[in-house]
Design a protein around this motif. Structure first.
Motif, PDB file in Angstrom:
ATOM      1  N   VAL A 182      -9.975   4.380   0.562  1.00  0.00           N
ATOM      2  CA  VAL A 182      -9.350   3.964  -0.697  1.00  0.00           C
ATOM      3  C   VAL A 182      -7.865   3.746  -0.436  1.00  0.00           C
ATOM      4  CG1 VAL A 182      -8.829   4.603  -3.081  1.00  0.00           C
ATOM      5  CG2 VAL A 182     -10.989   5.338  -2.034  1.00  0.00           C
ATOM      6  N   ARG A 183      -7.382   2.578  -0.797  1.00  0.00           N
ATOM      7  CA  ARG A 183      -5.955   2.287  -0.648  1.00  0.00           C
ATOM      8  C   ARG A 183      -5.384   1.916  -2.014  1.00  0.00           C
ATOM      9  NH1 ARG A 183      -8.457  -0.234   3.886  1.00  0.00           N
ATOM     10  NH2 ARG A 183      -7.677   0.515   5.901  1.00  0.00           N
ATOM     11  N   VAL A 184      -4.322   2.576  -2.397  1.00  0.00           N
ATOM     12  CA  VAL A 184      -3.667   2.289  -3.670  1.00  0.00           C
ATOM     13  C   VAL A 184      -2.415   1.481  -3.376  1.00  0.00           C
ATOM     14  CG1 VAL A 184      -2.605   3.275  -5.727  1.00  0.00           C
ATOM     15  CG2 VAL A 184      -4.591   4.401  -4.667  1.00  0.00           C
ATOM     16  N   ALA A 185      -2.344   0.293  -3.984  1.00  0.00           N
ATOM     17  CA  ALA A 185      -1.279  -0.648  -3.637  1.00  0.00           C
ATOM     18  C   ALA A 185      -0.684  -1.278  -4.892  1.00  0.00           C
ATOM     19  CB  ALA A 185      -1.837  -1.741  -2.732  1.00  0.00           C
ATOM     20  N   LYS A 186       0.601  -1.546  -4.827  1.00  0.00           N
ATOM     21  CA  LYS A 186       1.298  -2.186  -5.939  1.00  0.00           C
ATOM     22  C   LYS A 186       1.369  -3.687  -5.690  1.00  0.00           C
ATOM     23  CE  LYS A 186       5.459  -1.673  -8.707  1.00  0.00           C
ATOM     24  NZ  LYS A 186       6.728  -0.943  -8.861  1.00  0.00           N
ATOM     25  N   VAL A 234       0.854  -1.190   0.000  1.00  0.00           N
ATOM     26  CA  VAL A 234       0.000   0.000   0.000  1.00  0.00           C
ATOM     27  C   VAL A 234       0.885   1.234   0.000  1.00  0.00           C
ATOM     28  CG1 VAL A 234      -1.818   1.273   1.198  1.00  0.00           C
ATOM     29  CG2 VAL A 234      -1.835  -1.235   1.217  1.00  0.00           C
ATOM     30  N   GLU A 235       0.704   2.083  -1.005  1.00  0.00           N
ATOM     31  CA  GLU A 235       1.571   3.250  -1.153  1.00  0.00           C
ATOM     32  C   GLU A 235       0.904   4.525  -0.642  1.00  0.00           C
ATOM     33  OE1 GLU A 235       2.603   3.220  -5.326  1.00  0.00           O
ATOM     34  OE2 GLU A 235       4.048   1.590  -5.033  1.00  0.00           O
ATOM     35  N   ARG A 236      -0.454   4.582  -0.748  1.00  0.00           N
ATOM     36  CA  ARG A 236      -1.164   5.776  -0.257  1.00  0.00           C
ATOM     37  C   ARG A 236      -2.601   5.413   0.018  1.00  0.00           C
ATOM     38  NH1 ARG A 236      -3.698   8.103  -4.893  1.00  0.00           N
ATOM     39  NH2 ARG A 236      -3.030   7.050  -6.808  1.00  0.00           N
ATOM     40  N   ASP A 237      -3.257   6.229   0.830  1.00  0.00           N
ATOM     41  CA  ASP A 237      -4.679   5.998   1.100  1.00  0.00           C
ATOM     42  C   ASP A 237      -5.380   7.327   1.374  1.00  0.00           C
ATOM     43  OD1 ASP A 237      -3.871   6.712   3.646  1.00  0.00           O
ATOM     44  OD2 ASP A 237      -4.262   4.772   4.558  1.00  0.00           O
ATOM     45  N   TYR A 238      -6.692   7.318   1.246  1.00  0.00           N
ATOM     46  CA  TYR A 238      -7.498   8.497   1.573  1.00  0.00           C
ATOM     47  C   TYR A 238      -8.922   8.010   1.763  1.00  0.00           C
ATOM     48  CZ  TYR A 238      -8.664   8.220  -3.413  1.00  0.00           C
ATOM     49  OH  TYR A 238      -9.060   7.774  -4.646  1.00  0.00           O
TER      50      TYR A 238
END
Lengths: 111, 111
Positions: B98-102, A103-107
């Motif tokens: 919302v979580r952005v993950a690789k 997980v690199e970022r969240d909001y």
């Protein structure tokens, strides 16, 4: 932890294990095992939270959050969890996919 | 794409957007919007697949898969999607994350 809560994870980076599965028919001990695994996972080092949903059509998504890859490896090798993984392959799941992601970022909109 | 299918994603790396949400009471146009967004997302450049489940307790997890960050940014800025995001904040969701993950690796039991 309320069953339908959104996990309160720390500031990224951390890891997510996205486990998507389709159930076979019938319970065959699945409900009890699934509950136990959530309980046991929460006791592991590096555990940050979990979100789990199964739809009426049999598709389920469980996302567990972990501090790092080491914590994920440790949980995967847990003896009781290994037994559940075997049961999952043989009995409970028609098919499944595990994706390990950083997980690199969240909001969001907090409750 | 069957509603309850596991997404057939390519060999990692690629990106996952993990969207966890709790619904407010009542439909208020939610069902129609949600279906339209899945349809629209699938038409975007870099879209790799989606898995979406909502439980009877109101918790929902939608994981969409994307080729890269650029594809995610492009979809987030889609005009129709922006309208849905506003409606989500104001009307449909009690809270969400919302979580952005690789995605770094995956494995599973194929169907």
């Amino acid at each position: 932890m309320p069953e339908n809560a959104i996990a309160r994870t720390p500031t990224p980076p951390y890891y997510a294990v996205i486990f998507t599965s389709r159930r076979t028919d019938g319970d065959q001990g699945y409900g009890e095992m699934a509950e136990r695994m959530l309980e046991l996972a929460a006791q592991q080092p590096g555990f940050l939270g979990v979100e789990s949903v199964r739809g009426v059509d049999g598709l389920g998504i469980t996302v567990s959050y972990w501090s790092d890859e080491k914590a994920i490896a440790h949980w995967k090798a847990n003896t009781e969890h290994l037994g559940a993984q075997e049961g999952g392959k043989k009995t409970w799941y028609a098919d499944y996919c595990v994706r390990v992601a950083k997980v690199e970022r969240d909001y969001g909109k907090p409750s």
